[in-house]
Design a protein around this motif. Structure first.
Motif, PDB file in Angstrom:
ATOM      1  N   GLU A   3       0.959  12.175  -3.525  1.00  0.00           N
ATOM      2  CA  GLU A   3       0.948  12.177  -2.061  1.00  0.00           C
ATOM      3  C   GLU A   3      -0.087  11.212  -1.512  1.00  0.00           C
ATOM      4  O   GLU A   3       0.152  10.520  -0.532  1.00  0.00           O
ATOM      5  CB  GLU A   3       0.696  13.598  -1.546  1.00  0.00           C
ATOM      6  CG  GLU A   3       1.910  14.487  -1.711  1.00  0.00           C
ATOM      7  CD  GLU A   3       1.613  15.963  -1.509  1.00  0.00           C
ATOM      8  OE1 GLU A   3       2.564  16.711  -1.265  1.00  0.00           O
ATOM      9  OE2 GLU A   3       0.443  16.383  -1.608  1.00  0.00           O
TER      10      GLU A   3
ATOM     11  N   ILE B 105       1.181   7.624  -1.563  1.00  0.00           N
ATOM     12  CA  ILE B 105       2.303   7.204  -0.727  1.00  0.00           C
ATOM     13  C   ILE B 105       2.088   7.423   0.765  1.00  0.00           C
ATOM     14  O   ILE B 105       2.990   7.156   1.543  1.00  0.00           O
ATOM     15  CB  ILE B 105       3.612   7.907  -1.123  1.00  0.00           C
ATOM     16  CG1 ILE B 105       3.486   9.408  -0.901  1.00  0.00           C
ATOM     17  CG2 ILE B 105       3.989   7.599  -2.548  1.00  0.00           C
ATOM     18  CD1 ILE B 105       4.823  10.086  -0.805  1.00  0.00           C
ATOM     19  N   VAL B 106       0.899   7.889   1.171  1.00  0.00           N
ATOM     20  CA  VAL B 106       0.766   8.223   2.592  1.00  0.00           C
ATOM     21  C   VAL B 106       1.058   7.048   3.518  1.00  0.00           C
ATOM     22  O   VAL B 106       1.468   7.245   4.652  1.00  0.00           O
ATOM     23  CB  VAL B 106      -0.618   8.813   2.968  1.00  0.00           C
ATOM     24  CG1 VAL B 106      -0.756  10.208   2.439  1.00  0.00           C
ATOM     25  CG2 VAL B 106      -1.731   7.927   2.498  1.00  0.00           C
ATOM     26  N   ASN B 107       0.875   5.827   3.040  1.00  0.00           N
ATOM     27  CA  ASN B 107       1.123   4.691   3.937  1.00  0.00           C
ATOM     28  C   ASN B 107       2.543   4.157   3.826  1.00  0.00           C
ATOM     29  O   ASN B 107       2.876   3.148   4.416  1.00  0.00           O
ATOM     30  CB  ASN B 107       0.121   3.577   3.653  1.00  0.00           C
ATOM     31  CG  ASN B 107       0.202   3.095   2.224  1.00  0.00           C
ATOM     32  OD1 ASN B 107       0.877   3.717   1.398  1.00  0.00           O
ATOM     33  ND2 ASN B 107      -0.469   2.007   1.909  1.00  0.00           N
TER      34      ASN B 107
ATOM     35  N   ALA C 124       5.389   6.568   3.162  1.00  0.00           N
ATOM     36  CA  ALA C 124       6.259   7.716   2.944  1.00  0.00           C
ATOM     37  C   ALA C 124       7.658   7.457   3.500  1.00  0.00           C
ATOM     38  O   ALA C 124       8.656   7.846   2.907  1.00  0.00           O
ATOM     39  CB  ALA C 124       5.652   8.962   3.578  1.00  0.00           C
ATOM     40  N   LYS C 125       7.702   6.778   4.631  1.00  0.00           N
ATOM     41  CA  LYS C 125       9.001   6.520   5.272  1.00  0.00           C
ATOM     42  C   LYS C 125       9.932   5.714   4.372  1.00  0.00           C
ATOM     43  O   LYS C 125      11.104   6.038   4.230  1.00  0.00           O
ATOM     44  CB  LYS C 125       8.773   5.754   6.574  1.00  0.00           C
ATOM     45  CG  LYS C 125       9.161   6.515   7.811  1.00  0.00           C
ATOM     46  CD  LYS C 125       9.657   5.574   8.905  1.00  0.00           C
ATOM     47  CE  LYS C 125       9.780   6.284  10.226  1.00  0.00           C
ATOM     48  NZ  LYS C 125       8.618   6.041  11.096  1.00  0.00           N
TER      49      LYS C 125
ATOM     50  N   SER D 282      11.795   7.567   1.701  1.00  0.00           N
ATOM     51  CA  SER D 282      12.512   8.777   2.085  1.00  0.00           C
ATOM     52  C   SER D 282      13.914   8.456   2.575  1.00  0.00           C
ATOM     53  O   SER D 282      14.242   7.314   2.917  1.00  0.00           O
ATOM     54  CB  SER D 282      11.750   9.491   3.196  1.00  0.00           C
ATOM     55  OG  SER D 282      11.739   8.669   4.344  1.00  0.00           O
TER      56      SER D 282
ATOM     57  N   GLY E 157      14.375  11.515   6.325  1.00  0.00           N
ATOM     58  CA  GLY E 157      13.124  12.223   6.525  1.00  0.00           C
ATOM     59  C   GLY E 157      12.602  12.992   5.333  1.00  0.00           C
ATOM     60  O   GLY E 157      11.512  13.536   5.363  1.00  0.00           O
ATOM     61  N   ILE E 158      13.408  13.074   4.275  1.00  0.00           N
ATOM     62  CA  ILE E 158      12.954  13.784   3.081  1.00  0.00           C
ATOM     63  C   ILE E 158      12.521  12.752   2.041  1.00  0.00           C
ATOM     64  O   ILE E 158      13.235  11.791   1.774  1.00  0.00           O
ATOM     65  CB  ILE E 158      14.092  14.647   2.483  1.00  0.00           C
ATOM     66  CG1 ILE E 158      14.592  15.676   3.486  1.00  0.00           C
ATOM     67  CG2 ILE E 158      13.635  15.322   1.194  1.00  0.00           C
ATOM     68  CD1 ILE E 158      13.637  16.808   3.755  1.00  0.00           C
ATOM     69  N   ILE E 159      11.333  12.947   1.484  1.00  0.00           N
ATOM     70  CA  ILE E 159      10.841  12.006   0.487  1.00  0.00           C
ATOM     71  C   ILE E 159      11.643  12.173  -0.797  1.00  0.00           C
ATOM     72  O   ILE E 159      11.783  13.286  -1.307  1.00  0.00           O
ATOM     73  CB  ILE E 159       9.345  12.246   0.218  1.00  0.00           C
ATOM     74  CG1 ILE E 159       8.567  12.001   1.506  1.00  0.00           C
ATOM     75  CG2 ILE E 159       8.842  11.338  -0.884  1.00  0.00           C
ATOM     76  CD1 ILE E 159       7.153  12.503   1.467  1.00  0.00           C
TER      77      ILE E 159
END
Ligand SMILES: Nc1ncnc2c1ncn2[C@@H]1O[C@H](COP(=O)(O)OP(=O)(O)OP(=O)(O)O)[C@@H](O)[C@H]1O
Ligand SMILES: [Mg+2]
Lengths: 519, 388
Positions: free
Chosen positions: A373, A376-378, A380-381, A384, A387-389
């Motif tokens: 996590e 990938i915070v920068n 995540a989009k 995905s 909206g789901i990773i």
């Protein structure tokens, strides 16, 4: 253990500590003779901090025993360790921001205390060791160097027999480091205590210690008297391969800067490449009293701009502004000619500015989330769908990064806070570079990395610049700045004190500018 | 309370509520935890038994009536599930807000306002029944969200602590409801059946209640399905979606979050509004599914119990399904116990004892794993967790 005699203040015998599948310490024997400083070296994730956390009672060993002054003890807690005479300055700060200095110092004391006598005590200690700090100021107002002073005072106040220092100089300027070693040497030699020093800076180890112990993958692989050791040998023993002298040279600490030799000036013609980042007439003050005053900085694609200065002259504030954490009072910041609003959440990162922050725990990661996590915070989009990773895509991406940056993690789901300090740093760098930014702001990017990893990181930063990223390297380690920058800006009280291009680099002028003298 | 002395950063790092986080449990601790749960529940029952014995009842009857009343007698399990619906909804909302680092503890008030909204709609809007029902349920969500929205506004405007503002709003909510049900131009029941003009609304007409259905002889209403589906959905979103990652990032480190464009104003506010909305929904379910009329104490501790149920589940949405059934069973079970002749005051105390028993393991596990014995056996603290 034959080596276990009472002249070892601290002695560990066959200590093993496992975390799940990871063996952090594997049958480690470790002795600290009275009146000496022992250096503990090893790659990131070798188990150094874990070993010392056992000594301080934070972890219990799975096997093995601990002896303090010849008697076997079971150290239950940091408090118990302090009673036995073992104190530690941790790799990451453990002081609480909202408390004042004197409160932090006596936090955890068992008895009741009286503020005035604590302050007096602090005053005497500070006087004695030259560690001045105002007992009434709040921790949140202090610079990293001052916070560390508080931690050291806290340890010394407990009158330890063994002082454990886990990467103490990674947040210090060179002068502060020199002063620290002064204090530690005095404490050890004159007062008959002992110390353990964990550091990735080889010259510090060579300078300050009498013995060196080298760990790799949880085992001790080398024990040597410091006088018989030299930097190249230590680096090689630690990493298990030859490390280029250049990169071990960038683990600079105390060696004389005058000897610094410039390699062939390889300045690019910056005029021809495009201006990416412009910081113009920027001024601001924050609640910690840090300030920028009409500061200017231009960064062109493909160049590395070094920003240096003595700690507390606005560099960290500059980084915070570029992290969208602090708004400007005046002036502007533009990327590719487009003005970016300051202090607006996410604006800088949106505009393509990646930041390797000074304090990774403050603005670089989330300790309670997993390694995956955090990585990938920068983005995540991108990983995905609806909206789901997507787990497989995410894991593939994360595993690639982990492999490329040689992060030692038990799995992608490991809690980030349980990574070793250096591995946390690697993750932060990996994430920031993987975002293919236009601008990379790197504040002490090699902090906490071992010599092998430093070599790799420097390669990465250089190749980012080669690929057209504008790199702003903010560092108090002047060796690193001199080695890497195409251009250099010295900051003093939030202003541009001096600007130089690589071919004019001159150590004396830089030093003078750092002290505030203008030419 | 000591918590308020810390700065925002310290608060997000050293928070008491982190103890209820499932990330805190490693594998060996999970076993210990399971054992502690059983042990504490047994302890709770034991003391309840003593209490009943002390007032001259039969102590052995406590456990059997609790079980009978919540699961065994005909239709009891259905009643328990229906009772669990509002608890589950509240819990899920609480989990979302706690994960975002905002401690919404004003659920009880949000339940009441949600109930008010649904009652107004159900009693005063005319139209097709299904339409009114759906509207009333949506309205209850809106009501709860508005009530927590006041706290959100105060936070964004002046950084008023959410924990305090939501709590204080809880004391206002029942009075708002009371006002509505005591004025004849609002909701006061003025029909003949209410001759004493007690402060309550009319009953929701049968056709405007949540439709019921029967499985295995248990009477359930559609709220059960809605609650389970919503809570699973939200749990999955929280764990696996981009939005969920943002919310958890915000709760874990809001400075890092700010750098990546996650804000208190957007994600933080959404989480709080959702949390309030879910509590409001719980209120809607109570009015439309089991109480059928509005009174000032309509929330009847559902908000508090749901909050506790979220903590007992250690902020885990899946466990919240179980813990809300447990809390619901306590409620139905102790009603049954009261019906067997044990006085209401005693059953309330028993209910309280069992709640404490359910909360104890979370505290005990910290004490044990910090002790000598526990450190050796149940593994490691996170770094720096209990430095002095
Ligand atoms: N609490 C923990 N839970 C799980 N794994 C842990 C924990 N603490 C440490 N580890 C693992 O043990 C190994 C050794 O970590 P340690 O922090 O001792 O390394 P280190 O030598 O101090 O490295 P660095 O130079 O990067 O600080 C690492 O692989 C780390 O992931
Ligand atoms: Mg370490």
């Amino acid at each position: 253990m034959e080596s276990r005699s009472s002249d070892n203040v601290l002695s560990l015998s066959s200590i093993t500590k496992r975390f799940g599948d990871i063996v952090a310490c594997n049958e480690v024997d470790f002795n600290v003779p009275a009146g000496t400083i022992v250096g503990l070296l090893g790659q990131n994730g070798a188990g150094k901090s874990t070993l010392m956390n056992i000594v301080i009672g934070l972890y219990q060993p799975d096997e093995g025993s601990v002896y303090v002054q010849g008697t076997e003890v079971k150290i239950r807690s940091p408090k118990h360790a302090a009673e036995l005479g073992v104190s530690m300055v941790h790799q990451h700060f453990s002081v609480i921001e909202a408390l004042s200095v004197w409160e932090s110092v006596c936090l955890g004391d068992k008895s009741t205390y009286d503020p005035d006598s604590v302050k007096d005590e602090l005053f005497v200690l500070a006087e004695k060791y030259g560690l001045e700090v105002d007992p009434n100021s709040r921790i949140s107002e202090l610079t990293p160097g001052q916070r560390q002073r508080v931690e050291i005072l806290k340890c010394l106040r407990r009158d330890p027999k063994v002082l454990v220092l886990d990467e103490p100089t990674s947040v210090l300027t060179d002068e502060e480091s020199a002063k620290l070693f002064d204090v530690v040497q005095r404490v050890v030699e004159d007062e008959g205590r002992a110390a353990v020093l964990i550091s990735h800076k080889l010259d510090e180890i060579l300078y300050a210690t009498q013995h060196v112990v080298i760990m790799r993958d949880g085992r001790v692989i080398e024990r040597i008297a410091t006088e018989d050791a030299e930097a190249g040998f230590l680096a090689e023993a630690m990493v298990g391969r030859k490390v280029s002298l250049r990169s071990s040279g960038s683990a600079f600490g105390l060696t004389e800067k005058e000897d610094f030799k410039l390699d062939v000036p390889d300045i690019e013609n910056t005029k021809s490449s495009s201006l990416v980042l412009r910081v113009e007439n920027s001024s601001c003050v924050d609640d910690r009293g840090r300030r920028l005053e009409a500061f200017n900085l231009d960064a062109f694609a493909g160049e590395i701009v070094g920003v240096t200065g003595a700690e507390g002259n606005g560099q960290s504030l500059l980084a915070d502004v570029l992290s969208s954490l602090v708004p400007l009072d005046a002036g502007s910041i533009s990327v590719d000619g487009k003005q970016i609003s300051t202090g607006v959440s996410g604006a800088m990162s949106e505009a393509g500015i990646a930041v390797i922050p000074e304090d990774r725990h403050h603005s670089g990661c989330a300790l309670e989330l997993t390694v995956a996590e955090n990585l990938i915070v920068n983005r995540a989009k991108q990983l995905s769908r609806w909206g789901i990773i997507r787990k497989e895509t995410r894991d593939r991406f994360v595993n690639d990064l982990i492999k490329k940056y040689d992060v030692k993690a038990s799995s992608v789901e490991q809690i980030f806070g349980n990574l070793s300090g250096g591995n946390q740093q690697k993750c932060v760098v990996a994430r920031e570079l993987s975002a293919s930014p236009k601008i990379l702001v790197a504040v002490q990017p090699t902090r906490g990395l071992d010599v092998g990893a430093i070599e790799f990181m420097i390669e990465q930063i250089k190749s980012a610049a080669d690929n057209g990223v504008a790199v702003v390297l903010i560092s108090t380690e002047i060796g690193e700045v001199l080695e890497l920058s195409d251009r250099l800006i010295v900051m003093y009280r939030g202003r541009n004190q001096l600007e130089m291009v690589r071919k004019d680099f001159e150590v004396e002028a830089i030093g003078a500018a750092m002290a505030g003298e203008s030419r | 309370m000591k918590i308020f002395l810390f700065s925002e950063k310290d608060r997000s790092e050293n928070n008491f509520f982190k103890l209820f986080d499932s990330a805190y449990l490693n594998d060996t601790r999970k076993l210990l935890f399971a054992f502690l749960v059983l042990f504490c529940l047994a302890g709770g029952l034991f003391f309840s038994g003593l209490l009943v014995a002390a007032v001259g009842g039969s102590p052995t009857k406590v456990l059997s009536s609790l079980i009978e009343g919540s699961f065994q007698t005909s239709g009891a399990f259905g009643r328990t599930l229906v009772e669990a619906v509002p608890l589950l909804l509240v819990s899920i909302g609480v989990i979302v807000s706690f994960r975002a680092g905002h401690y919404n503890i004003g659920t009880e008030g949000q339940v009441a306002i949600g109930a008010l909204f649904s009652a107004v709609i159900a009693l005063q809007v005319s139209g097709p029944e299904w339409f009114v029902i759906v509207l009333a349920i949506l309205g209850s969500f809106l009501g709860g969200a508005i009530w927590s929205g006041i706290a959100v506004g105060a936070y964004l405007w002046r950084r008023v602590d959410v924990m305090i503002s939501t709590l204080l709003l809880t004391f206002i909510a029942p009075n708002v409801v009371l006002f509505a049900v005591s004025k004849d131009y609002l909701l006061l029941d003025t029909t003949k059946s209410n001759t004493r003009l007690a402060s309550q609304s009319e009953r929701v007409p049968v056709e405007k209640r949540l439709p019921e259905f029967e499985v295995f002889g248990q009477e359930l209403h559609w709220g059960v399905v809605v609650a389970v589906v919503l809570s699973l959905l939200l749990t999955v979103l929280l764990g696996k979606s981009v939005w969920g990652l943002k919310v958890r990032l915000l709760g874990a480190n809001f400075v890092t979050a700010k750098r990546f464009g996650v804000t208190q104003g957007k994600e933080g506010a959404t989480a709080l509004l959702l949390s309030g909305g879910f509590s409001g929904l719980a209120g809607g379910m109570i009015v439309m599914g089991s109480a059928f009329r509005l009174q000032s104490h309509i929330a009847n501790d559902f908000g508090w119990d749901g909050l506790l149920s979220a903590l007992v589940s250690r902020l885990n949405g899946y466990f919240a399904l179980l813990s809300s059934i447990f809390f619901a069973a306590l409620r139905t079970g102790s009603s049954f116990l009261a019906a067997t002749g044990v006085s209401r005051t005693i059953t309330s105390v028993i209910q309280g004892l069992m709640v404490i028993a359910a909360l104890m393991p979370a505290a005990l596990i910290v004490v044990i794993s910090r002790s000598d014995f526990g450190r050796k056996r149940f593994g490691n603290q996170k770094k720096g967790e209990d430095e002095c």
